[in-house]
Design a protein around this motif. Structure first.
Motif, short mmCIF file in Angstrom:
data_model
loop_
_atom_site.label_atom_id
_atom_site.label_comp_id
_atom_site.label_asym_id
_atom_site.label_seq_id
_atom_site.Cartn_x
_atom_site.Cartn_y
_atom_site.Cartn_z
N ILE A 407 -6.97 8.26 -7.52
CA ILE A 407 -5.74 8.13 -6.72
C ILE A 407 -5.64 9.31 -5.76
CG2 ILE A 407 -3.21 8.19 -6.81
CD1 ILE A 407 -4.37 5.51 -7.64
N ASP A 408 -5.24 9.02 -4.52
CA ASP A 408 -5.10 10.06 -3.49
C ASP A 408 -3.65 10.41 -3.20
OD1 ASP A 408 -7.95 10.51 -2.45
OD2 ASP A 408 -7.79 8.33 -2.40
N PHE A 409 -2.77 9.41 -3.14
CA PHE A 409 -1.36 9.65 -2.85
C PHE A 409 -0.49 8.72 -3.69
CE2 PHE A 409 -3.44 10.74 1.23
CZ PHE A 409 -2.99 12.04 1.39
N THR A 410 0.78 9.11 -3.82
CA THR A 410 1.76 8.28 -4.52
C THR A 410 2.95 8.01 -3.60
OG1 THR A 410 2.81 10.27 -5.45
CG2 THR A 410 1.13 9.17 -6.79
N PHE A 411 3.71 6.98 -3.96
CA PHE A 411 4.91 6.63 -3.21
C PHE A 411 5.97 6.18 -4.21
CE2 PHE A 411 7.68 3.83 -0.71
CZ PHE A 411 7.88 4.60 0.44
N GLN A 412 7.18 6.73 -4.07
CA GLN A 412 8.27 6.37 -4.98
C GLN A 412 8.78 4.97 -4.64
OE1 GLN A 412 11.15 9.80 -5.58
NE2 GLN A 412 9.89 10.64 -3.92
N MET A 413 8.67 4.05 -5.61
CA MET A 413 9.04 2.66 -5.30
C MET A 413 9.77 1.97 -6.45
SD MET A 413 6.60 1.80 -7.44
CE MET A 413 7.10 0.11 -7.54
N GLU A 414 10.09 2.70 -7.52
CA GLU A 414 10.78 2.07 -8.65
C GLU A 414 11.95 2.94 -9.10
OE1 GLU A 414 8.68 -0.15 -11.93
OE2 GLU A 414 9.31 1.64 -13.04
N ARG A 415 13.14 2.34 -9.14
CA ARG A 415 14.35 3.05 -9.54
C ARG A 415 14.57 2.92 -11.04
NH1 ARG A 415 18.83 3.19 -4.93
NH2 ARG A 415 18.45 5.39 -5.42
N ALA A 416 15.48 3.73 -11.57
CA ALA A 416 15.82 3.65 -12.99
C ALA A 416 16.39 2.27 -13.33
CB ALA A 416 16.82 4.74 -13.34
N SER A 417 17.04 1.66 -12.37
CA SER A 417 17.60 0.31 -12.57
C SER A 417 16.53 -0.76 -12.66
CB SER A 417 18.53 -0.03 -11.40
OG SER A 417 17.80 -0.12 -10.18
N GLY A 418 15.30 -0.40 -12.26
CA GLY A 418 14.22 -1.38 -12.20
C GLY A 418 14.04 -1.97 -10.82
N ASN A 419 15.01 -1.74 -9.93
CA ASN A 419 14.88 -2.25 -8.56
C ASN A 419 13.75 -1.54 -7.84
OD1 ASN A 419 17.00 -3.90 -9.09
ND2 ASN A 419 18.40 -3.02 -7.58
N ARG A 468 -2.13 15.34 3.43
CA ARG A 468 -2.37 16.09 2.20
C ARG A 468 -1.55 17.37 2.16
NH1 ARG A 468 -8.92 15.40 2.74
NH2 ARG A 468 -9.13 13.40 1.65
N GLN A 469 -1.54 18.08 3.27
CA GLN A 469 -0.81 19.35 3.33
C GLN A 469 0.69 19.17 3.16
OE1 GLN A 469 -2.09 20.79 7.15
NE2 GLN A 469 -4.20 21.12 6.47
N SER A 470 1.17 17.95 3.38
CA SER A 470 2.61 17.67 3.30
C SER A 470 3.00 17.02 1.98
CB SER A 470 3.01 16.75 4.46
OG SER A 470 2.63 17.29 5.70
N ALA A 471 2.07 16.98 1.03
CA ALA A 471 2.31 16.29 -0.23
C ALA A 471 2.59 17.26 -1.38
CB ALA A 471 1.12 15.39 -0.56
N THR A 472 3.03 16.71 -2.49
CA THR A 472 3.57 17.47 -3.62
C THR A 472 2.63 18.53 -4.16
OG1 THR A 472 4.72 15.44 -4.28
CG2 THR A 472 4.61 17.22 -5.91
N TYR A 473 1.39 18.19 -4.41
CA TYR A 473 0.50 19.07 -5.17
C TYR A 473 -0.44 19.92 -4.32
CZ TYR A 473 2.12 16.17 -9.01
OH TYR A 473 2.91 15.50 -9.92
N GLY A 484 -0.02 13.44 -4.60
CA GLY A 484 1.36 13.13 -4.90
C GLY A 484 2.11 12.51 -3.74
N ASN A 485 3.44 12.70 -3.73
CA ASN A 485 4.30 12.13 -2.70
C ASN A 485 4.22 12.91 -1.40
OD1 ASN A 485 5.33 10.31 -4.63
ND2 ASN A 485 6.92 11.75 -5.26
N ILE A 486 4.27 12.19 -0.29
CA ILE A 486 4.21 12.83 1.03
C ILE A 486 5.62 13.09 1.54
CG2 ILE A 486 3.44 12.57 3.42
CD1 ILE A 486 1.30 10.59 2.29
N ASN A 487 5.89 14.32 1.96
CA ASN A 487 7.12 14.65 2.69
C ASN A 487 6.85 14.31 4.15
OD1 ASN A 487 9.15 15.89 4.19
ND2 ASN A 487 9.31 17.66 2.82
N VAL A 488 7.34 13.17 4.59
CA VAL A 488 6.95 12.65 5.90
C VAL A 488 7.52 13.49 7.04
CG1 VAL A 488 6.86 10.59 7.35
CG2 VAL A 488 6.82 10.35 4.87
#
Length: 493
Positions: A407-419, A468-473, A484-488
């Motif tokens: 895996i190279d990058f991640t994206f937040q796409m699932e909420r605690a509600s499951g939505n 890459r430079q703008s991502a979490t790790y 990880g996640n990208i700060n766009v």
């Protein structure tokens, strides 16, 4: 609420053959067998290889095993040839015609029939052929030739056979193959509004995409989407692609699967096109990440599981077409297979060699198969593998998402509600939700378009390094979630 996800659960039940059964199996059975192995036996061998070694490749199997799968797959064979393992591009392979003729002559001699009776297709861009073969001796002869890169079944239906013979798969209750035509009333907590009346999905805000729009909206960048096509009934991905704050761009649609047009008959491709590039509209519907980017959408398969020869050929063709299109900078594909397909691998390499930045889905399934790693072609080094994570995290995969060292990058796409992520529906004037690594991949391709539009003179590697430079790790890499996640916002400043 029905959510369309990249379901592969039906296909990952790898426990159908126990260790005890394998120990009791006579290792000489296959060699003495005069008839082809059954589909059940073939699948058991594939499953065991994936379970024990993490991968399966036809090249590691015996001639009899390979021929058996070919026999059970309509006798269709995919042949990759070349002077070396990297000699896949006809334009850079001066001896390709002689090598092809040598292969066809060898088949004709072994099969006792002319090429007109067994040659199905000779790819015009790749050193790759599709043929029909009856005899095991022909397979043996081909594999002994020095210019053969791979010999594979071209139409072996692993997934269909798994559903037929694996009782665990049958009881899993899944198998939608990523398709769906549902609509949903969006929860007010899952979006914010922006001008003119578009809805910004919650996931965009988590990645600072709305703030990034002050610097870039994707204008001037063309994204290629390889999927199930785009709905003819969704005008915001058709005649109203330039709607609201989106202008001066184009959407083009091609069909390379079974010659039945470009229209989405699954629903998956429409949702990917939406999250990637839907207009910043005045219809009160979800906007895409790169709402001023151009889009070229290919209908390359029936659904997200690349099972049949027609689907694998469609994907191969889409990659070579987009590779040859000098306007295309980015390619996104949220489809795949659990093991490598030679002709698709050639297509990916062909596009990559022409400077394309390629994003592929890391894989999605139900929870009991989440132990399966990154799927093909996201597993290839030429692609960027993307997976989805839960809101507020960069290292907690969504309930149906895969993770792993590729895996190279991640994206937040699932909420605690499951939505999951709000997108345009298949139908005009309607919205829906979509999740899994599929939506994470399409969103990340849109992010790349924002970065490239801000820096139009940059190369693929420069764009990728900025992401890459703008991502979490960064500058390190997480063992299962890449950068990880990208700060766009950071990525476009």
């Amino acid at each position: 609420m029905k959510k369309t996800v990249f379901f592969l659960a039906l296909f990952f039940a790898l426990n159908s053959c126990t260790q005890e059964e394998l120990r009791n199996e006579n290792p000489n059975t296959e060699m003495s067998q005069k008839t082809p192995l059954t589909e059940k036996q073939i699948n058991e061998r594939i499953n065991q290889a994936i379970k024990n070694e993490g991968t399966f490749n036809w090249k590691n199997e015996s001639d009899h095993f390979l021929w058996s799968a070919i026999f059970r797959g309509n006798r269709m064979v995919s042949i990759g040839f070349g002077s070396s393992k990297d000699d896949f591009d006809r334009s850079k392979s001066p001896d390709n015609k002689n090598m092809e003729d040598e292969i066809l002559n060898a088949i004709a001699k072994s099969e006792g029939r002319g090429s007109a009776r067994f040659l199905l297709n000779s790819d015009k861009y790749l050193n790759q052929l599709d043929v029909t073969i009856e005899k095991e001796e022909t397979i043996t002869a081909l594999r002994q030739m020095k210019n053969i890169r791979y010999v594979e079944p071209a139409d072996y239906h692993y997934f269909e056979n798994e559903a037929k013979y694996n009782t665990t798969s049958k009881s899993s209750g899944s198998g939608s193959s990523g398709c769906g035509f549902s609509t949903a009333t969006l929860s007010a907590v899952d979006y914010t509004s922006t001008t003119p009346t578009a809805k910004i999905p919650w996931a965009f805000t988590k990645h600072n995409i709305p703030d990034a729009w002050n610097y870039s909206t994707g204008a001037g960048v063309t994204i290629g989407l390889i999927d199930t096509g785009v709905s003819p009934d969704q005008s915001l991905l058709g005649s109203s692609f330039n709607n609201g704050a989106s202008s001066g761009r184009t959407i083009t649609k091609f069909g390379v699967y079974n010659a039945d047009g470009s229209a989405d008959q699954c629903g998956h491709g429409t949702k990917m096109a939406s999250v990637m590039a839907a207009p910043r509209n005045n219809a009160g519907l979800p906007v895409g990440v790169a709402y001023n980017a151009n889009l070229i959408a290919y209908r390359a398969a029936e659904n997200v599981v690349l099972e049949t020869s027609s689907e694998q050929n469609g994907v191969k063709t889409a990659f070579t077409d987009l590779g040859n299109n000098t306007n295309v900078k980015i390619i996104s594909m949220s489809m795949g297979h659990i093991f490598s397909v030679g002709k698709i691998e050639d297509g990916v390499k062909y596009a990559y060699a022409r400077g394309k930045l390629i994003f592929c889905a890391g894989g999605t399934s139900t929870s009991f198969t989440n132990f399966v790693g990154v799927i093909f072609p996201a597993s290839m080094p030429e692609t960027q593998a993307i997976t989805g994570v839960k809101e507020g995290t960069s290292n907690q995969k969504c309930n149906v998402c895969h993770s792993g060292s590729q895996i190279d990058f991640t994206f937040q796409m699932e909420r605690a509600s499951g939505n999951t992520v709000p997108v345009l529906s298949y139908y005009n004037g309607q919205a829906d939700y979509v999740g899994g690594s599929s939506v994470a991949t399409a969103a990340t391709a849109g992010i790349a378009a924002l970065v490239w539009a801000k820096n139009p003179s940059w190369t693929r590697d420069q764009v990728l390094n900025k992401m890459r430079q703008s991502a979490t790790y960064y500058p390190t890499v997480n063992s299962s979630y890449g950068y990880g996640n990208i700060n766009v916002l950071k990525a476009v400043q």
